[in-house]
Design an enzyme around this catalytic site. Sequence first.
Site, mmCIF file in Angstrom:
data_model
loop_
_atom_site.group_PDB
_atom_site.id
_atom_site.type_symbol
_atom_site.label_atom_id
_atom_site.label_comp_id
_atom_site.label_asym_id
_atom_site.label_seq_id
_atom_site.Cartn_x
_atom_site.Cartn_y
_atom_site.Cartn_z
ATOM 1 N N HIS A 19 0.842 -1.205 0.000
ATOM 2 C CA HIS A 19 0.000 0.000 0.000
ATOM 3 C C HIS A 19 0.871 1.247 0.000
ATOM 4 O O HIS A 19 1.921 1.292 0.626
ATOM 5 C CB HIS A 19 -1.009 -0.007 1.147
ATOM 6 N N ASP A 56 5.775 2.730 7.245
ATOM 7 C CA ASP A 56 4.522 2.017 6.946
ATOM 8 C C ASP A 56 3.798 2.839 5.905
ATOM 9 O O ASP A 56 3.157 3.825 6.246
ATOM 10 C CB ASP A 56 3.694 1.865 8.227
ATOM 11 N N GLU A 60 -5.240 1.535 2.171
ATOM 12 C CA GLU A 60 -5.083 0.388 3.071
ATOM 13 C C GLU A 60 -5.421 0.796 4.495
ATOM 14 O O GLU A 60 -6.011 0.025 5.254
ATOM 15 C CB GLU A 60 -3.637 -0.144 3.013
ATOM 16 N N GLU A 61 -5.036 2.018 4.845
ATOM 17 C CA GLU A 61 -5.269 2.482 6.227
ATOM 18 C C GLU A 61 -6.753 2.782 6.472
ATOM 19 O O GLU A 61 -7.158 3.094 7.583
ATOM 20 C CB GLU A 61 -4.411 3.719 6.539
ATOM 21 N N ASP A 73 4.418 -5.366 3.837
ATOM 22 C CA ASP A 73 3.990 -4.309 4.751
ATOM 23 C C ASP A 73 4.884 -4.386 5.990
ATOM 24 O O ASP A 73 5.720 -5.282 6.096
ATOM 25 C CB ASP A 73 2.500 -4.497 5.106
ATOM 26 N N HIS A 92 2.900 3.846 13.068
ATOM 27 C CA HIS A 92 1.910 4.929 13.051
ATOM 28 C C HIS A 92 2.329 6.109 13.937
ATOM 29 O O HIS A 92 1.477 6.878 14.382
ATOM 30 C CB HIS A 92 0.499 4.440 13.414
HETATM 31 CO CO CO Z 1 -0.424 1.208 8.754
HETATM 32 ZN ZN ZN Z 2 0.791 -0.708 6.571
#
Ligand code: CO
Ligand code: ZN
Length: 335
Positions: free
Chosen positions: A63, A164, A194-195, A217, A303
């Site tokens: 992603h 990420d 994706e998030e 990922d 994150h």
């Molecule tokens: Co993420």
């Molecule tokens: Zn991710």
Amino acid sequence: MKALIKKLVETSGPSGREDEIRAAIRAEIEPYIREIRTDSLGNLIVRKNAESNSGLRIMLSAHMDEIGVIATHVDPNGFIRFTNIGGVYPKYCLGSRVRFLDGTRGIIDSERNPKNNEQIPLEKMFIDTGASSASTVSIKPGDMAVFEGPFVDLGDKITAKSLDNRLGVAVLIELIKQTAASPHELYFVFTVQEEMQQSGAVTATYGIQPDLAIVVDVTATGDTPNGLRMEVSLGKGPAVKLCDQGMVCDPGIVKWMKETAEKAGISYQLEVLEKGTTDARPIQISRAGVPSGVVSIPCRYVHSPSEMVDFQDVRQSVRLIQELITNPIQLTYDT
Ligand code: CO
Ligand code: ZN
């Protein structure tokens, strides 16, 4: 590859607004490929090698979107209220800097908090762009921003925002550049959103109809003080995902990944992730089902504006996937 990662993390791409990052990826890979398209959700889809009788159709997916914030209200004094795009932790927001897609920068602080030891929710926070009234702020409700977290090379480790999943993106770009010959029809997919419940992977997979899929990922680690109880650490190689909150990986894919790593002398780890999932979940349950697995890059502080990984884990992920996609494949299942 570090220069590529730096470029990718310093490009914005909050979920649903991936234009900038998509353009950056496209510019990077265009010289190496002939077939490239963007589907209606915004996924960037690249095909290498034609369909053949001897090989499989493999979907490699990473992603390209990242978490961020979206403005909900601007008050008369120019303070911007916001909510999350994807999994934004309040603890990482206070004191953070953000950059809106039009370039406007701001910092996040909060209303006074009388109960000092209580977590402040996002509703009590605001973005201050330095403006003194609403009329001098260009930001409107619906405008998105990403966190600022420049790339820093720490030697073995690197830190930045959006590792990420710009690392996954960088791994796929390296594979596109390096993979000359493969018996398989290869689809490289840079997914959107994706998030936000992995929407991009849903449509991309439906369109491609792969025989099997590998997602790249990041995953969490258990190697920080009093951290998660998890047997994944930085620097011990890519993690072969066994399961996460959203799926159990295909056992044939897991076996294939482990055996390939062992044969190539690549050290790897096994991942069981209790919270969170990846694009592999919607891919696995696309149409009548797709055997799917994940090569995860161990990452601390996922994150946050300062995620951290070991650079060798990234390099070894490229090596492992290269081994996987350039050799004949026969998935087998222990009974
Ligand atoms: Co993420
Ligand atoms: Zn991710």
